[in-house]
Motif scaffolding. Structure first.
Motif, PDB file in Angstrom:
ATOM      1  N   ARG A 205      23.575 -43.622  26.026  1.00 46.09           N
ATOM      2  CA  ARG A 205      23.026 -43.488  24.676  1.00 46.09           C
ATOM      3  C   ARG A 205      23.644 -44.450  23.681  1.00 46.09           C
ATOM      4  NH1 ARG A 205      23.727 -37.078  24.282  1.00 46.09           N
ATOM      5  NH2 ARG A 205      25.579 -37.700  25.469  1.00 46.09           N
ATOM      6  N   ILE A 206      24.833 -44.999  24.003  1.00 42.05           N
ATOM      7  CA  ILE A 206      25.441 -45.956  23.081  1.00 42.05           C
ATOM      8  C   ILE A 206      24.591 -47.214  22.964  1.00 42.05           C
ATOM      9  CG2 ILE A 206      26.929 -47.204  24.714  1.00 42.05           C
ATOM     10  CD1 ILE A 206      27.847 -46.024  21.153  1.00 42.05           C
ATOM     11  N   PHE A 207      23.869 -47.569  24.052  1.00 36.41           N
ATOM     12  CA  PHE A 207      23.013 -48.754  24.026  1.00 36.41           C
ATOM     13  C   PHE A 207      21.699 -48.486  23.289  1.00 36.41           C
ATOM     14  CE2 PHE A 207      25.586 -49.057  27.941  1.00 36.41           C
ATOM     15  CZ  PHE A 207      26.290 -50.213  27.634  1.00 36.41           C
ATOM     16  N   GLU A 208      21.341 -47.235  23.187  1.00 40.93           N
ATOM     17  CA  GLU A 208      20.137 -46.867  22.452  1.00 40.93           C
ATOM     18  C   GLU A 208      20.416 -46.720  20.957  1.00 40.93           C
ATOM     19  OE1 GLU A 208      19.062 -43.213  24.285  1.00 40.93           O
ATOM     20  OE2 GLU A 208      18.768 -44.092  26.278  1.00 40.93           O
ATOM     21  N   ALA A 209      21.626 -46.287  20.623  1.00 44.12           N
ATOM     22  CA  ALA A 209      21.951 -45.972  19.230  1.00 44.12           C
ATOM     23  C   ALA A 209      22.615 -47.116  18.473  1.00 44.12           C
ATOM     24  CB  ALA A 209      22.856 -44.736  19.182  1.00 44.12           C
ATOM     25  N   ARG A 210      23.178 -48.090  19.189  1.00 49.61           N
ATOM     26  CA  ARG A 210      23.867 -49.205  18.550  1.00 49.61           C
ATOM     27  C   ARG A 210      23.372 -50.506  19.182  1.00 49.61           C
ATOM     28  NH1 ARG A 210      24.987 -45.206  16.276  1.00 49.61           N
ATOM     29  NH2 ARG A 210      26.998 -44.516  15.418  1.00 49.61           N
ATOM     30  N   PRO A 211      23.434 -51.621  18.437  1.00 48.31           N
ATOM     31  CA  PRO A 211      22.965 -52.909  18.980  1.00 48.31           C
ATOM     32  C   PRO A 211      23.988 -53.539  19.918  1.00 48.31           C
ATOM     33  CG  PRO A 211      23.787 -53.231  16.762  1.00 48.31           C
ATOM     34  CD  PRO A 211      23.859 -51.750  17.020  1.00 48.31           C
ATOM     35  N   VAL A 212      24.236 -52.867  21.023  1.00 49.99           N
ATOM     36  CA  VAL A 212      25.233 -53.315  21.993  1.00 49.99           C
ATOM     37  C   VAL A 212      24.535 -54.003  23.163  1.00 49.99           C
ATOM     38  CG1 VAL A 212      27.117 -52.626  23.507  1.00 49.99           C
ATOM     39  CG2 VAL A 212      26.754 -51.407  21.342  1.00 49.99           C
ATOM     40  N   ARG A 213      24.969 -55.184  23.485  1.00 51.93           N
ATOM     41  CA  ARG A 213      24.356 -55.986  24.553  1.00 51.93           C
ATOM     42  C   ARG A 213      25.257 -55.937  25.795  1.00 51.93           C
ATOM     43  NH1 ARG A 213      22.511 -62.262  23.438  1.00 51.93           N
ATOM     44  NH2 ARG A 213      21.697 -62.779  25.528  1.00 51.93           N
ATOM     45  N   PRO A 214      24.811 -55.317  26.884  1.00 48.69           N
ATOM     46  CA  PRO A 214      25.649 -55.240  28.082  1.00 48.69           C
ATOM     47  C   PRO A 214      25.709 -56.569  28.822  1.00 48.69           C
ATOM     48  CG  PRO A 214      23.556 -54.128  28.444  1.00 48.69           C
ATOM     49  CD  PRO A 214      23.551 -54.566  27.019  1.00 48.69           C
ATOM     50  N   VAL A 215      26.906 -56.966  29.239  1.00 42.25           N
ATOM     51  CA  VAL A 215      27.124 -58.252  29.902  1.00 42.25           C
ATOM     52  C   VAL A 215      28.024 -58.047  31.114  1.00 42.25           C
ATOM     53  CG1 VAL A 215      28.172 -60.542  29.665  1.00 42.25           C
ATOM     54  CG2 VAL A 215      26.817 -59.602  27.798  1.00 42.25           C
ATOM     55  N   SER A 216      27.696 -58.749  32.196  1.00 42.61           N
ATOM     56  CA  SER A 216      28.481 -58.683  33.430  1.00 42.61           C
ATOM     57  C   SER A 216      29.041 -60.056  33.770  1.00 42.61           C
ATOM     58  CB  SER A 216      27.598 -58.192  34.585  1.00 42.61           C
ATOM     59  OG  SER A 216      28.247 -58.362  35.829  1.00 42.61           O
ATOM     60  N   VAL A 217      30.265 -60.081  34.318  1.00 45.63           N
ATOM     61  CA  VAL A 217      30.859 -61.354  34.742  1.00 45.63           C
ATOM     62  C   VAL A 217      30.678 -61.591  36.232  1.00 45.63           C
ATOM     63  CG1 VAL A 217      32.539 -61.390  32.878  1.00 45.63           C
ATOM     64  CG2 VAL A 217      33.150 -60.326  35.072  1.00 45.63           C
ATOM     65  N   GLY A 218      29.980 -60.724  36.939  1.00 44.44           N
ATOM     66  CA  GLY A 218      29.739 -60.969  38.356  1.00 44.44           C
ATOM     67  C   GLY A 218      29.397 -59.703  39.110  1.00 44.44           C
ATOM     68  N   ASP A 219      28.951 -59.886  40.327  1.00 46.45           N
ATOM     69  CA  ASP A 219      28.511 -58.770  41.153  1.00 46.45           C
ATOM     70  C   ASP A 219      29.678 -58.185  41.935  1.00 46.45           C
ATOM     71  OD1 ASP A 219      26.001 -59.287  40.186  1.00 46.45           O
ATOM     72  OD2 ASP A 219      25.350 -60.404  41.953  1.00 46.45           O
ATOM     73  N   TYR A 220      30.621 -57.626  41.220  1.00 47.58           N
ATOM     74  CA  TYR A 220      31.770 -56.955  41.816  1.00 47.58           C
ATOM     75  C   TYR A 220      32.314 -55.970  40.783  1.00 47.58           C
ATOM     76  CZ  TYR A 220      33.696 -60.866  39.158  1.00 47.58           C
ATOM     77  OH  TYR A 220      33.949 -61.778  38.178  1.00 47.58           O
TER      78      TYR A 220
END
Length: 240
Positions: A119-134
């Motif tokens: 819900r934090i991604f729905e309620a705030r303009p937070v962009r999820p980012v990954s540095v790799g598949d691990y």
């Protein structure tokens, strides 16, 4: 304008860590950017300073609470973009790094345990980012990677403005290989073309090696580069 970075973490003592040395550390001392690490736990409101709870629906591990995260974000939110380091995010790319480094800075949220309440991604303009598949123990090291990549592109941080132009990913290709003295080492010699003084030949060789290494090592990048650039250059045929 100083690039301002704020990191929201359960382990603020991890910062600046490596960001306090080398290029990033020197730039930090010179005021080219600023870094603040703030403890998410400061925004818990119960006597135990609870930041996590069991997953809804059952399962292993714990989940960072959205109410605590919301208060932590609200305490620092301004015009800067907000990112959350999570393996469920979009890949961190050089394009995103350039986008962020050209702005006023960033707020970076570091995950722990099983991750964030969605819900934090729905309620705030937070962009999820990954540095790799691990999977790592938390988002602090990814946050350092992200910030290091951004800081080195800030004006005056690298020795020359053109230092990063030929590096891997800047053109969609991996960078060409490098050599330096001694000319011969353990029977291996620097390629003749790099000792020729013929700058046109050197440029062609470097481009061909960038293409070939990208094709062999990163076919995903090679395919994307081919789609953008049209027919492949000679000496680096595309293979499926």
């Amino acid at each position: 304008m100083t690039f301002r970075a704020t990191v929201l973490t359960l382990y603020p003592d991890m910062f600046p860590g490596p960001l306090g040395t080398s290029l990033a550390g020197r730039a930090l001392e010179e005021g080219k950017w600023s870094l603040e690490a703030r403890n998410i736990r400061d925004h818990a409101q119960d006597k135990h300073r609870t930041v996590d709870d069991t997953p809804a629906g059952g399962g292993a591990g714990m989940v960072l609470k959205c109410d605590v995260l919301g208060r932590a974000i609200d305490a620092v939110a301004d015009e800067r973009p907000i990112f959350a380091m999570t393996p469920r995010g979009e890949p961190l790319t050089q394009g995103l790094v350039r986008e962020v480094s050209s702005g006023e800075g960033a707020v970076i949220l570091c995950g722990r345990f099983e991750g964030f309440d969605e819900r934090i991604f729905e309620a705030r303009p937070v962009r999820p980012v990954s540095v790799g598949d691990y999977i790592l123990s938390g988002g602090e090291i990814p946050a350092m990677l992200f910030l290091d990549a951004c800081v080195r592109l800030l004006p005056g941080v690298m020795g020359a403005a053109s230092s990063g132009e030929d590096e891997s990913f800047e053109t969609g290709l991996l960078e060409y290989p490098h050599y330096t003295r001694p000319v011969e080492w353990e029977g291996r010699t620097i390629p003749e073309v790099l000792r020729s003084g013929d700058h046109a030949r050197i440029a062609r060789w470097r481009h061909e090696r960038s293409c070939e290494d990208t094709r062999l090592r990163r076919p995903d990048l090679w395919d994307a580069h081919g789609e953008r650039s049209g027919p492949s250059p000679s000496g680096a045929r595309r293979r499926k």
